[in-house]
Design a protein around this motif. Sequence first.
Motif, PDB file in Angstrom:
ATOM      1  N   ARG A 184       0.846  -1.440   0.318  1.00 32.62           N
ATOM      2  CA  ARG A 184       0.069   0.155  -0.269  1.00 32.62           C
ATOM      3  C   ARG A 184       0.669   1.031  -0.242  1.00 32.62           C
ATOM      4  O   ARG A 184       0.211   2.331   0.079  1.00 32.62           O
ATOM      5  CB  ARG A 184      -0.452   0.217   1.187  1.00 32.62           C
ATOM      6  CG  ARG A 184      -2.494  -1.074   0.908  1.00 32.62           C
ATOM      7  CD  ARG A 184      -3.158  -0.854   1.872  1.00 32.62           C
ATOM      8  NE  ARG A 184      -4.169  -1.888   2.153  1.00 32.62           N
ATOM      9  CZ  ARG A 184      -5.468  -1.492   1.952  1.00 32.62           C
ATOM     10  NH1 ARG A 184      -5.577  -0.219   1.220  1.00 32.62           N
ATOM     11  NH2 ARG A 184      -5.927  -2.320   0.401  1.00 32.62           N
ATOM     12  N   GLU A 185       1.958   0.937   0.276  1.00 34.69           N
ATOM     13  CA  GLU A 185       1.982   2.230   0.690  1.00 34.69           C
ATOM     14  C   GLU A 185       4.030   2.484  -0.130  1.00 34.69           C
ATOM     15  O   GLU A 185       4.541   3.901  -0.299  1.00 34.69           O
ATOM     16  CB  GLU A 185       3.654   1.969   1.939  1.00 34.69           C
ATOM     17  CG  GLU A 185       2.769   3.043   2.835  1.00 34.69           C
ATOM     18  CD  GLU A 185       1.527   4.156   2.978  1.00 34.69           C
ATOM     19  OE1 GLU A 185       2.089   4.963   2.542  1.00 34.69           O
ATOM     20  OE2 GLU A 185       0.884   4.055   3.617  1.00 34.69           O
ATOM     21  N   ARG A 186       4.416   1.623  -1.153  1.00 34.78           N
ATOM     22  CA  ARG A 186       5.797   1.026  -1.544  1.00 34.78           C
ATOM     23  C   ARG A 186       5.356   0.564  -2.704  1.00 34.78           C
ATOM     24  O   ARG A 186       4.004  -0.213  -3.238  1.00 34.78           O
ATOM     25  CB  ARG A 186       6.497   0.252  -1.251  1.00 34.78           C
ATOM     26  CG  ARG A 186       7.678   0.604   0.145  1.00 34.78           C
ATOM     27  CD  ARG A 186       8.065   0.279   0.737  1.00 34.78           C
ATOM     28  NE  ARG A 186       9.216  -0.523  -0.462  1.00 34.78           N
ATOM     29  CZ  ARG A 186      10.128  -1.280  -0.225  1.00 34.78           C
ATOM     30  NH1 ARG A 186       9.987  -1.667   1.132  1.00 34.78           N
ATOM     31  NH2 ARG A 186      11.018  -1.394  -1.184  1.00 34.78           N
ATOM     32  N   GLY A 187       5.833   1.123  -3.879  1.00 29.02           N
ATOM     33  CA  GLY A 187       5.602   0.132  -5.390  1.00 29.02           C
ATOM     34  C   GLY A 187       5.239   0.797  -6.363  1.00 29.02           C
ATOM     35  O   GLY A 187       4.346   2.162  -6.155  1.00 29.02           O
ATOM     36  N   MET A 203       1.414   3.711 -12.050  1.00 30.51           N
ATOM     37  CA  MET A 203       0.914   5.011 -11.288  1.00 30.51           C
ATOM     38  C   MET A 203       1.239   3.737 -10.101  1.00 30.51           C
ATOM     39  O   MET A 203       1.706   2.591  -9.230  1.00 30.51           O
ATOM     40  CB  MET A 203      -0.563   4.684 -11.079  1.00 30.51           C
ATOM     41  CG  MET A 203      -1.247   5.283  -9.731  1.00 30.51           C
ATOM     42  SD  MET A 203      -2.677   5.321  -9.417  1.00 30.51           S
ATOM     43  CE  MET A 203      -3.824   6.472 -11.212  1.00 30.51           C
ATOM     44  N   PRO A 204       2.036   5.352  -9.028  1.00 28.85           N
ATOM     45  CA  PRO A 204       2.481   5.056  -7.387  1.00 28.85           C
ATOM     46  C   PRO A 204       1.106   3.773  -7.208  1.00 28.85           C
ATOM     47  O   PRO A 204       0.314   4.430  -6.989  1.00 28.85           O
ATOM     48  CB  PRO A 204       2.616   6.068  -6.770  1.00 28.85           C
ATOM     49  CG  PRO A 204       3.599   6.790  -7.991  1.00 28.85           C
ATOM     50  CD  PRO A 204       2.416   6.254  -9.311  1.00 28.85           C
ATOM     51  N   MET A 205       1.423   3.070  -6.093  1.00 28.83           N
ATOM     52  CA  MET A 205       0.504   2.673  -5.411  1.00 28.83           C
ATOM     53  C   MET A 205      -0.161   3.082  -4.582  1.00 28.83           C
ATOM     54  O   MET A 205      -1.545   2.734  -4.088  1.00 28.83           O
ATOM     55  CB  MET A 205       1.752   1.572  -4.191  1.00 28.83           C
ATOM     56  CG  MET A 205       1.692   0.504  -5.076  1.00 28.83           C
ATOM     57  SD  MET A 205       0.038  -1.304  -6.658  1.00 28.83           S
ATOM     58  CE  MET A 205       0.318  -2.080  -5.354  1.00 28.83           C
ATOM     59  N   LYS A 206       0.505   3.962  -3.614  1.00 28.98           N
ATOM     60  CA  LYS A 206      -0.160   4.639  -2.462  1.00 28.98           C
ATOM     61  C   LYS A 206      -1.157   5.824  -3.132  1.00 28.98           C
ATOM     62  O   LYS A 206      -2.086   5.898  -2.572  1.00 28.98           O
ATOM     63  CB  LYS A 206       0.539   5.659  -1.765  1.00 28.98           C
ATOM     64  CG  LYS A 206       0.538   6.372  -1.072  1.00 28.98           C
ATOM     65  CD  LYS A 206       1.105   7.477   0.032  1.00 28.98           C
ATOM     66  CE  LYS A 206       1.334   7.975   0.714  1.00 28.98           C
ATOM     67  NZ  LYS A 206       1.706   8.894   1.835  1.00 28.98           N
ATOM     68  N   LYS A 207      -1.292   6.261  -4.070  1.00 25.38           N
ATOM     69  CA  LYS A 207      -1.860   6.778  -5.617  1.00 25.38           C
ATOM     70  C   LYS A 207      -2.965   5.848  -5.550  1.00 25.38           C
ATOM     71  O   LYS A 207      -4.165   6.394  -5.808  1.00 25.38           O
ATOM     72  CB  LYS A 207      -2.112   7.569  -5.932  1.00 25.38           C
ATOM     73  CG  LYS A 207      -2.242   8.583  -7.292  1.00 25.38           C
ATOM     74  CD  LYS A 207      -1.686   9.185  -8.399  1.00 25.38           C
ATOM     75  CE  LYS A 207      -2.676   9.786  -8.929  1.00 25.38           C
ATOM     76  NZ  LYS A 207      -2.204  11.079 -10.106  1.00 25.38           N
ATOM     77  N   ILE A 262      -8.593  -5.208  -3.922  1.00 24.01           N
ATOM     78  CA  ILE A 262      -7.620  -6.274  -3.933  1.00 24.01           C
ATOM     79  C   ILE A 262      -6.545  -5.402  -4.051  1.00 24.01           C
ATOM     80  O   ILE A 262      -5.933  -6.049  -5.161  1.00 24.01           O
ATOM     81  CB  ILE A 262      -8.288  -7.612  -3.971  1.00 24.01           C
ATOM     82  CG1 ILE A 262      -9.487  -7.598  -3.642  1.00 24.01           C
ATOM     83  CG2 ILE A 262      -7.404  -8.923  -3.208  1.00 24.01           C
ATOM     84  CD1 ILE A 262     -10.593  -8.613  -3.908  1.00 24.01           C
ATOM     85  N   LEU A 263      -4.985  -6.160  -3.267  1.00 28.56           N
ATOM     86  CA  LEU A 263      -3.713  -5.998  -3.888  1.00 28.56           C
ATOM     87  C   LEU A 263      -2.997  -6.801  -3.417  1.00 28.56           C
ATOM     88  O   LEU A 263      -3.615  -8.336  -2.985  1.00 28.56           O
ATOM     89  CB  LEU A 263      -3.303  -5.089  -2.691  1.00 28.56           C
ATOM     90  CG  LEU A 263      -3.670  -3.970  -2.046  1.00 28.56           C
ATOM     91  CD1 LEU A 263      -2.670  -3.029  -1.239  1.00 28.56           C
ATOM     92  CD2 LEU A 263      -4.436  -2.983  -3.163  1.00 28.56           C
TER      93      LEU A 263
END
Length: 383
Positions: A39-42, A60-64, A73-74
Amino acid sequence: MVQPITYIAHFDLDSFFYSVEVLNNPELAGKAVIVGGSRERGVVTTCSYEARKFGVHSAMPMKKAVELCPHAILVRGSHGQYGKFSKWVTDIIASKAPKFQKASIDEFYLDLTGMDKFFNPFQWTIELRQLIMDETRLPISFGLASNKLVAKIATDEAKPNGYLFIQHGKEKDFLAPLPVKKIPGVGTHTLSVLNEMGIELIGDILRLPKNELENRLGKWGLELWDKAQGLHHSTVSEWREAKSISTENTFETNTNDVEFLLSELIRMTERVAFELRQDEKLAGCIAVKIRYPNFETTSKQTTIDYTFRDDEFIPVAKDLFHQLYKKGTPVRLLGVRLSDFANITMQGNLFDDVSRKSNLYKAIDNIKLKYGKNYLAKGRSIK
């Protein structure tokens, strides 16, 4: 002599990584799924069409992405499976197509020119698509046209899981009503310039004098004018075993933040080194590429002792970057390439301190294969 009508097909596996994940876990079907890091990286590798409805897209950044689609679902990704399914599709195409090019892990160009003497190329392509879906259970789309450019755009319009044939002489009619960003290579900067010129649709380009685009965008303006007419002369190259491994990143916003650029350079170098080890190869050459907002592109390469180690590639990549980079100038694209391959059994500096370092990289790679390439990263590559 009358030139034969050209037929170029472009095949693209739909949301490939997500589709493979669904085969492994059918409960993911029809849900908002994002394949990528935490959720915060990659960054997002790919996502389902249900997630795309919320504005999520690849790179796209995962956080966004999580902010846009918090209920998604990640999934970190089953990376070994992707190569297996890609090879499966490649083998099917190779057994049927007279000439093809594998453009990426999930994308193929087929040259069917001359086949119309024997049968209908469109029907043949439909049947090949069905064969791929029947055998692999993966959704795949295609576009058929007179050249690679129009075929690729047609594929994008046919998605998801469809096909489209742009007949010869109808290229401009097909392209004209589409948004100009549909042309490959039109990024944020180019789109901004075109919008300032009053250009929103591909057809708008043709209402301007060709030299006006050249004045604003240089040689890229001339190329863009040709593309808007559906003209493209790149040929389908016969697919062979890769002679290099590379990765590139076109940034959403041009940046001159050197610390960020170096962190990206390290991340990309780790990525290609990982792929090199999975191919059981050593590399004796490394190159770095930089592209600026005006599309000026520079690259520099150097030979090195054969290796597969991140810690030996990274210092050389950073040195090449500093030799190339125009201080203070924003960067649009950054790339790293490894080449001059040798089998991993070749002796060299590879086997200095072999037991400790080689075992370390083997352990790192096993973790990445299990949890995803972005699961482990050097601290400098995290910004």
